[in-house]
Write an enzyme that holds these catalytic residues in place. Structure first.
Site, mmCIF file in Angstrom:
data_model
loop_
_atom_site.group_PDB
_atom_site.id
_atom_site.type_symbol
_atom_site.label_atom_id
_atom_site.label_comp_id
_atom_site.label_asym_id
_atom_site.label_seq_id
_atom_site.Cartn_x
_atom_site.Cartn_y
_atom_site.Cartn_z
ATOM 1 N N SER A 1 0.853 -1.192 0.075
ATOM 2 C CA SER A 1 -0.107 0.005 -0.126
ATOM 3 C C SER A 1 0.907 1.178 -0.042
ATOM 4 O O SER A 1 1.600 1.498 -0.888
ATOM 5 C CB SER A 1 -0.917 -0.208 1.106
ATOM 6 O OG SER A 1 -1.942 0.733 1.120
ATOM 7 N N ASP B 1 -9.316 -5.945 -4.121
ATOM 8 C CA ASP B 1 -9.189 -4.603 -3.515
ATOM 9 C C ASP B 1 -9.749 -3.439 -4.163
ATOM 10 O O ASP B 1 -10.156 -3.418 -5.268
ATOM 11 C CB ASP B 1 -7.520 -4.232 -3.965
ATOM 12 C CG ASP B 1 -6.967 -2.977 -3.122
ATOM 13 O OD1 ASP B 1 -7.779 -2.165 -2.675
ATOM 14 O OD2 ASP B 1 -5.566 -2.896 -3.113
ATOM 15 N N HIS C 1 -8.375 -4.636 -0.078
ATOM 16 C CA HIS C 1 -6.908 -4.299 -0.157
ATOM 17 C C HIS C 1 -6.079 -4.991 1.055
ATOM 18 O O HIS C 1 -4.943 -5.301 0.823
ATOM 19 C CB HIS C 1 -7.096 -2.898 0.512
ATOM 20 C CG HIS C 1 -5.912 -1.960 0.554
ATOM 21 N ND1 HIS C 1 -5.178 -1.771 -0.910
ATOM 22 C CD2 HIS C 1 -5.243 -1.534 1.247
ATOM 23 C CE1 HIS C 1 -4.272 -0.901 -0.522
ATOM 24 N NE2 HIS C 1 -4.007 -0.916 0.581
#
Lengths: 392, 392
Positions: free
Chosen positions: B176, B339, B372
């Site tokens: 991320s 995600d 995610h």
């Protein structure tokens, strides 16, 4: 979810919106009033007023009626124009009109506002909610207005139809929050509803959607001007409403369309490096647009709409299966493939339950790059399936 | 994005987290300090302190180093435990350790905190940001702290490595926001970085993501306690922070896992019908959990982190292609299939640009129902690909 801003951008892309197509569909907003309306929450609203409009002609038997129920940010203006020089027609003009999928040469199409409409300050919206005057006090209800549910929206529409002597619905059709009303109609009044079309909808809210909706309410409650819901004699909580509107708009979209509509950003824009509070091209664009629309909305109405949606389970009975067991209507579900707000799994859940009950729901996904809003902007891509379902 | 709340729930499901597996990996948080740090925005920070920890042993040539860069809500605790009775290990313990995909028998794995960490009040986080004391005034910087970028995070890590005499990175790996740092490393210091792994990442922010990030900042700015960023001598804006944390958590998840973790809701709960302000089981659960974590976060730090992410384009140069043209490292991209925050199209964009430049990026999608967060919780499903990439 449709916004004026979006509509302005997108009307040019609407295939069926050539001026020739709707030149003859001029519509008029009417008001339905009802006294002493009883809510699901056990309260009484002294007077309920909601707007409605109609396209086509009611036949002698009063059995050619199709009811259209609207989405969260929408209202009853589903088709046609109020005046020939209106910049844009109603949101589903692509499928409602003479010779269209929902053919106003055959059907009498009624579209109704809901209680607690999010934009009560729009000139053509007629609604009753926290911003309405409480006859007991002579002041706006604020949070004294009773909590209302999707079933209450349906019950107001039921009273409207009764007032017109209508006892059967050939079909009820709605998108998003409108789809919740449509399926609620089929569960609550199964002997009245012959066909139900759920566009970008759900049979029941899940924790994901309940929490997503909560994010639309929280910025309003954080805005100091909201003042516990008592702001009608002072400044409105427009910053909170603005934040809420941008969230609603973004969640109703998909990155492809959202990015295409947003301004580009140069690398390391100078002002953005000077303060974390300075805007960026995309945030200025979306928050600026929402700030312009915010005065048309009412903060408390948004809180009430959020709650009505959060409480939704078709039938408002023990559970989804119990509610859907009541349904006698033929059903068609049209989720949008790229929907990030009410993802297709929600429509599939309802379809699965209906199938387990031996019913034969129809299901097709709307393609497109708008996400949830494909249920509005790309509905014409399912015009054929819709017409076939409605006419058979 | 990982939260303590989530970790508490999920550690039981972590296949590689049996106590035997990490019994021998005890870690210690260290602090790196640097004076007169120059930011991309042209300012100077008198003293920068960031935490870091390391697993494995630095070899004599100092060329067996793998750098781990952390995500938005995370910190440098990537693997191991601080004490044998810690309730849970670092977030990527499943892939970092002796004999694991990132094998600490071979590699010296360094994990570094960033500037403006979101949770500076967590006991093991060492960071510098708006909550730090400004030596010029003797008071917290607040909004006088300069705007910082992902490049600044990388430059602090570069200074840390220099202080350790490290001139090469065998690999840099991040999830991320950590993946933004990883790709920035490869673009900014191409001669130092041999391998780059971007997990649930992006090469550049788009308008969709910039606006999604903005929603994490706005509740804080609306909270009256935020007081223009000057709240260090009064009550912190915990309601704004709470709303922000719930949004971050939900966007980092997927409906399947989110619903599985949420409490069920009976139909028409009585208190929810009494007031729109009363909570629902799902909202009480998520907002209640976030409210408990909120005092560990700093509101201004979240605003600064949001801005750093919003400004990201790999290389911080003219555009993404110009930035990626610098990259010499072998690259591996591992987005998560479900995600909803940094959707796989963002990793694909970077892969497409690298391929157009004649490079050979590798790409594989992580399966799972966490969205995610599959980049954290299901990373072990890509352990084999990761090990192969790291070791070749």
């Amino acid at each position: 979810m449709i916004s004026r801003l979006l509509t302005t951008f997108l009307v040019a892309a609407c295939i069926a919106c050539s001026s020739a197509a709707y030149a003859d569909l001029l519509v008029e907003k009417k008001t339905f009033s009802s006294k002493n309306f009883s809510t699901v929450s056990g309260e009484t609203i002294a007077e309920v007023n909601v707007g409605w409009e109609a396209y086509g002609k009611l036949n002698e038997n009063r059995d050619n009626v199709i009811l259209i129920t609207h989405f969260f940010s929408g209202n009853s203006h589903a088709a046609g124009k109020y005046t020939p020089d209106d910049p844009q027609p109603g949101y589903w003009d692509a499928i409602i009109g003479p010779g269209k999928a929902i053919d106003t040469n055959k059907y009498y199409v009624i579209s109704s506002d809901t209680l607690v409409n999010a934009f009560p300050n729009l000139p053509h919206v007629v609604t009753t909610g926290p911003a309405s005057i409480n006859p007991e006090t002579g002041k706006p209800y604020g949070l004294d207005f009773p909590v209302v549910t999707i079933r209450d929206f349906v019950n107001v529409q039921h009273a409207l139809l009764q007032s017109l002597g209508i006892k059967k619905l050939h079909a009820v059709v709605g998108a998003s929050m409108g789809s919740l009303q449509a399926i609620e109609w089929a569960a609550a009044y199964p002997d009245m509803v012959e066909r139900m079309v759920s566009v970008i909808g759900a049979g029941a809210m899940d924790a994901w959607t309940i929490t997503a909706l909560e994010h639309w309410a929280r910025p309003i409650r954080l805005d100091p001007n909201w003042n516990g819901g008592d702001y009608y004699s002072g400044p409105a909580p427009l910053v909170g409403v603005t934040n809420s509107l941008v969230m609603i708009t973004q969640q109703a979209m998909h990155p492809v369309a959202f990015n295409a509509m947003s301004p580009a950003q140069e690398v390391l824009p100078k002002s953005a490096l000077e303060s974390v509070l300075n805007g960026l091209p995309a945030t200025d664009f979306w928050f600026g647009g929402a700030a312009q629309r915010a005065p048309l909305a009412d903060a408390n109405h948004i809180l009430y709409l959020v709650r009505a949606n959060q409480l939704f389970v078709a039938g408002h009975d023990k559970d989804l299966a119990t509610g859907l067991a009541q349904v006698k209507a033929k059903t068609l579900f049209l989720p949008a493939k790229n929907d990030l707000l009410l993802q297709p799994y929600l429509a599939k859940q309802a379809v699965d339950v209906l199938e387990e009950q031996g019913k034969q729901p129809k299901y097709a996904e709307i393609d497109g790059t708008f996400g949830h809003l494909d249920g509005v902007y790309n509905i014409q891509s399912k015009a054929e399936e819709l017409a076939e379902f409605i006419n058979n």
